[in-house]
Motif scaffolding. Structure first.
Motif, PDB file in Angstrom:
ATOM      1  N   UNK A 153       2.632   4.416  11.243  1.00 45.88           N
ATOM      2  CA  UNK A 153       4.115   4.498  11.494  1.00 45.88           C
ATOM      3  C   UNK A 153       4.132   4.586  13.095  1.00 45.88           C
ATOM      4  N   UNK A 154       3.052   5.270  13.757  1.00 45.53           N
ATOM      5  CA  UNK A 154       3.237   5.675  15.253  1.00 45.53           C
ATOM      6  C   UNK A 154       2.977   4.433  16.234  1.00 45.53           C
ATOM      7  N   UNK A 155       1.993   3.868  15.414  1.00 43.42           N
ATOM      8  CA  UNK A 155       1.716   2.378  16.141  1.00 43.42           C
ATOM      9  C   UNK A 155       2.910   1.369  15.986  1.00 43.42           C
ATOM     10  N   UNK A 156       3.432   1.371  14.642  1.00 47.99           N
ATOM     11  CA  UNK A 156       4.562   0.544  14.521  1.00 47.99           C
ATOM     12  C   UNK A 156       5.834   0.763  15.479  1.00 47.99           C
ATOM     13  N   UNK A 157       6.036   2.116  15.825  1.00 49.43           N
ATOM     14  CA  UNK A 157       7.037   2.615  16.414  1.00 49.43           C
ATOM     15  C   UNK A 157       6.479   2.474  18.090  1.00 49.43           C
ATOM     16  N   UNK A 158       5.389   2.395  18.409  1.00 53.46           N
ATOM     17  CA  UNK A 158       4.714   2.063  19.847  1.00 53.46           C
ATOM     18  C   UNK A 158       5.119   0.490  19.884  1.00 53.46           C
ATOM     19  N   UNK A 159       4.910  -0.412  19.116  1.00 57.60           N
ATOM     20  CA  UNK A 159       4.977  -1.670  19.050  1.00 57.60           C
ATOM     21  C   UNK A 159       6.431  -2.261  19.334  1.00 57.60           C
ATOM     22  N   UNK A 160       7.350  -1.418  18.648  1.00 61.27           N
ATOM     23  CA  UNK A 160       8.951  -1.507  18.755  1.00 61.27           C
ATOM     24  C   UNK A 160       9.397  -1.224  20.010  1.00 61.27           C
TER      25      UNK A 160
ATOM     26  N   UNK B 238       7.546  -1.407  22.684  1.00 65.35           N
ATOM     27  CA  UNK B 238       7.089  -2.352  23.802  1.00 65.35           C
ATOM     28  C   UNK B 238       7.909  -3.614  23.684  1.00 65.35           C
ATOM     29  N   UNK B 239       8.709  -3.787  22.823  1.00 63.23           N
ATOM     30  CA  UNK B 239       9.559  -4.920  22.604  1.00 63.23           C
ATOM     31  C   UNK B 239      11.230  -4.613  23.367  1.00 63.23           C
ATOM     32  N   UNK B 240      11.369  -3.406  23.857  1.00 62.93           N
ATOM     33  CA  UNK B 240      12.657  -3.203  24.535  1.00 62.93           C
ATOM     34  C   UNK B 240      12.218  -3.500  25.957  1.00 62.93           C
ATOM     35  N   UNK B 241      13.387  -3.600  26.774  1.00 61.66           N
ATOM     36  CA  UNK B 241      13.423  -3.902  28.201  1.00 61.66           C
ATOM     37  C   UNK B 241      12.587  -2.719  28.830  1.00 61.66           C
TER      38      UNK B 241
ATOM     39  N   UNK C 198      10.244  10.592  29.365  1.00 64.46           N
ATOM     40  CA  UNK C 198      10.916  11.096  27.986  1.00 64.46           C
ATOM     41  C   UNK C 198      12.302  10.347  28.024  1.00 64.46           C
ATOM     42  N   UNK C 199      13.125  10.137  29.030  1.00 65.70           N
ATOM     43  CA  UNK C 199      14.321   9.503  28.889  1.00 65.70           C
ATOM     44  C   UNK C 199      14.287   8.108  28.621  1.00 65.70           C
ATOM     45  N   UNK C 200      13.251   7.326  29.038  1.00 62.71           N
ATOM     46  CA  UNK C 200      12.897   5.950  28.781  1.00 62.71           C
ATOM     47  C   UNK C 200      12.417   5.693  27.550  1.00 62.71           C
ATOM     48  N   UNK C 201      11.595   6.555  26.897  1.00 62.64           N
ATOM     49  CA  UNK C 201      10.681   6.346  25.842  1.00 62.64           C
ATOM     50  C   UNK C 201      11.208   7.178  24.656  1.00 62.64           C
ATOM     51  N   UNK C 202      11.551   8.566  24.775  1.00 62.17           N
ATOM     52  CA  UNK C 202      11.607   9.157  23.373  1.00 62.17           C
ATOM     53  C   UNK C 202      12.954   8.822  22.705  1.00 62.17           C
TER      54      UNK C 202
END
Length: 144
Positions: A96-103, A105-108, A39-43
């Protein structure tokens, strides 16, 4: 072996702690036991993307991954999730959830992760959020 993250709903913090006691989950609302969804890294990123506020604002919120128990160094730990995350997940479409998940995956933290797997997790967490809203809150139990 990694940590195990169990996401669930409860009426309040006391109820959440009661469900979490004795190092076991006894969740009448349907626990989502998901290994690896930290949760700390994702949410923070997910909530920021879904609500349009900054990650800093999300993480500064009083219920963002707030520890609720006095766990030993080795855990288990129980943390609260924000009501705004619950509401945003409950209202989000699959697209929207897929868009969020994709975003994410572009983070560190999310680099190299499969957005489809994360979107599936967010879909299931969204189902829990829809069932919980507005009378219950979301929580994450973390154990080794």
């Amino acid at each position: 072996m990694g940590n195990i993250y169990d996401y669930y709903a409860a009426t309040d913090d006391g109820h959440a702690l009661a469900l979490f006691e004795d190092d076991r989950m006894d969740d009448p609302f349907g626990t989502l036991g998901l290994k690896g969804a930290e949760p700390y890294l994702l949410l923070g990123t997910v909530e920021a993307h879904l609500t349009g506020v900054s990650e800093e604002q999300v993480e500064a919120g009083p219920r963002f991954c707030e520890p609720l128990n006095e766990a030993e160094h080795e855990g288990p730990w129980l943390v609260s999730l924000t009501d705004s995350l619950r509401d945003a997940l409950a209202a989000a479409t699959s697209e929207r959830l897929l868009e969020t998940a994709t975003a994410w995956t572009h983070t560190e933290d999310g680099a190299g992760e499969d957005p489809a797997l994360l979107a599936d997790f967010l879909e299931r967490l969204g189902e829990l959020a829809r069932d919980a809203r507005p009378l219950r809150r979301l929580y994450c139990g973390i154990s080794l």
